[in-house]
Write an enzyme that holds these catalytic residues in place. Structure first.
Site, short mmCIF file in Angstrom:
data_model
loop_
_atom_site.label_atom_id
_atom_site.label_comp_id
_atom_site.label_asym_id
_atom_site.label_seq_id
_atom_site.Cartn_x
_atom_site.Cartn_y
_atom_site.Cartn_z
N ARG A 70 0.86 -1.18 0.00
CA ARG A 70 0.00 0.00 0.00
C ARG A 70 0.89 1.23 0.00
O ARG A 70 1.72 1.39 0.88
CB ARG A 70 -0.88 0.00 1.25
CG ARG A 70 -1.84 1.17 1.33
CD ARG A 70 -2.62 1.13 2.64
NE ARG A 70 -3.67 2.11 2.64
CZ ARG A 70 -3.50 3.38 2.99
NH1 ARG A 70 -2.32 3.82 3.36
NH2 ARG A 70 -4.52 4.23 2.96
N LYS A 72 -3.78 5.57 9.33
CA LYS A 72 -4.51 6.13 8.19
C LYS A 72 -5.50 7.08 8.82
O LYS A 72 -6.33 6.64 9.58
CB LYS A 72 -5.28 5.06 7.44
CG LYS A 72 -4.50 3.84 7.01
CD LYS A 72 -5.48 2.96 6.24
CE LYS A 72 -5.04 1.53 6.10
NZ LYS A 72 -6.10 0.74 5.47
N SER A 132 -12.29 -3.47 2.22
CA SER A 132 -12.37 -2.77 3.51
C SER A 132 -13.82 -2.47 3.84
O SER A 132 -14.54 -1.91 3.02
CB SER A 132 -11.62 -1.43 3.44
OG SER A 132 -10.24 -1.65 3.34
#
Lengths: 210, 207
Positions: free
Chosen positions: B36, B134, B105
């Site tokens: 990511r 995040k 997600s």
């Protein structure tokens, strides 16, 4: 998918630098593709994938009845998901032959800034190249000083795939690019800054058709 | 490739070399790596993906790419992990084929059920605890949500968000198949040990 004849006018989008991106781009694409066949490359790196996908579908609906083509910058997954026509890659990217194995029928193009990289891109199997910057343009200064028409001619002579000239292209210098071997021209700013888009497009068309 | 309980999925942090991070996490026992990096170029992502894929093969771990299905396809990753603002899950499933892994997600049972109907192989449920990895909005879900989702779902639930060695056991006891971590491993003085500690804590509550 069979490869259609590529239009000779190529518009690269970059709405991030525009004041009203969501409104301006579709309207511009609608006007461009209604008047002549254009390749539209969606280059909207600030958008998330879902928004980009939805924008692709929307632009496709506007271009439905034209001979124009819709490409995405780099995101071949979105090209595939939306059933768009092609994907364009920056000079430094995953090798085209690798992409070809994933998306066999897709039109694949590459930006190049030297003869060497143009030759490599052709060897990897690119369907067309964008070469530049040919003339001076503020947006492309990070790629170094302009290449000029001689380098354009050298590249065009040494590859057998279509070469689109980019960087400071106007209707006035389009003929010079064509005379130096370009298949077509790619531009961005001119479509936004012109006060009369229809006339600008007509001038491009005349210069490309000569 | 199967997602076996208890699995640790390591998600690469933006500020460090993803390949080095992955190698340390794999050596510590991670059996799933998710590449990511939202700001990276396609070219860098592809190069990293090819290298991490090899490491994952050696460690018999699953290799997933976040968001960039294009990179997952060209680098022949084991699958892709998508958020709610990425490509629609059912289209990703079509592009991936049946064999590849699709993770989504989710932050509620309703989202999880939609993800399963679209063809996902696991859900990433979070955030469970407060986290700064995040920039998350909304309140943490807590472990009760893990139980609710895992009891009603036919696919594994991987819990994410603020999971550390001290709460990893609770997450597994609540019904999660595994955990996904970034900072707990990335910011640890010894990422290998941080990984193996997390796995140890998950395992101890299964015995």
């Amino acid at each position: 998918m069979t490869k259609r004849t590529l239009p000779r006018l190529y518009m690269v989008s970059n709405s991030l630098e525009r004041p009203y991106p969501a409104k301006e781009l579709p309207e511009l694409v609608r006007q461009l593709t209604a008047q002549l066949p254009v390749i539209v490359q969606l280059r909207e790196k600030h958008l998330d994938a879902r928004t980009l996908y939805e924008l692709t579908l929307y632009l496709q609906s506007l271009m439905h009845d034209s001979d124009s083509l819709l490409f995405l910058n780099e995101r071949l997954d979105i090209t595939l998901a939306a059933g768009a026509d092609g994907t364009h890659f920056p000079e430094k990217s995953c090798p085209i032959e690798k992409i070809r194995t994933v998306a066999p029928g897709m039109l694949l193009g590459k930006s190049t800034h030297s003869l060497q990289s143009a030759l490599s891109a052709e060897e990897e199997g690119a369907d067309y190249l964008i070469f530049g910057p040919i003339f001076d343009t503020p947006l492309k200064r990070r790629y170094g000083s302009p290449m000029g028409l001689e380098k354009l001619e050298k590249v065009s002579r040494n590859v057998s795939i279509p070469v689109f000239a980019i960087g400071g292209i106007t209707p006035e210098n389009t003929r010079q690019c064509m005379d130096h071997g370009a298949y077509g021209i790619a531009a961005l700013s001119i479509f936004h800054v012109t006060t009369n888009l229809a006339v600008t497009l007509e001038n491009f068309k005349n210069a490309l058709d000569q | 490739m199967q997602i076996k309980r208890p699995i640790l999925c390591y998600i690469t942090a933006d500020n460090l070399c993803p390949v080095e991070q992955s190698e340390k996490a794999l050596e510590g026992g991670a059996r799933m790596i998710q590449l990511r990096n939202k700001g990276a170029s396609g070219s860098d992502l592809y190069d990293w993906a090819v290298r991490i894929r090899k490491l994952c093969r050696i460690h018999e771990a699953i290799f997933i790419v976040n968001d960039r299905l294009d990179v997952a396809l060209t680098a022949n990753a084991d699958g892709v992990h998508l958020g709610q603002r990425d490509l629609p899950a059912h289209l990703a499933r079509t592009l991936l084929g049946k064999e590849k892994i699709l993770g989504i997600s989710v932050s509620s049972l309703a989202e999880a059920e939609i993800a399963v109907r679209a063809g996902c192989d696991y859900v990433g449920l979070g955030h469970i605890y407060p986290t700064f990895s995040k920039q998350k909005t909304g309140r943490p879900l807590g472990t009760a949500c893990i139980t609710e989702v895992s009891q009603n779902l036919s696919v594994p639930v991987i819990a994410i968000g603020g999971i550390t060695a001290s709460n990893a056991g609770d997450v597994i006891r609540a019904g999660a198949t595994g955990i996904a971590v970034i900072s707990t491993v990335a910011e640890a003085p010894d990422p290998r040990k941080a990984t193996s500690d997390l796995i140890q804590n998950m395992r101890s509550c299964l015995q």
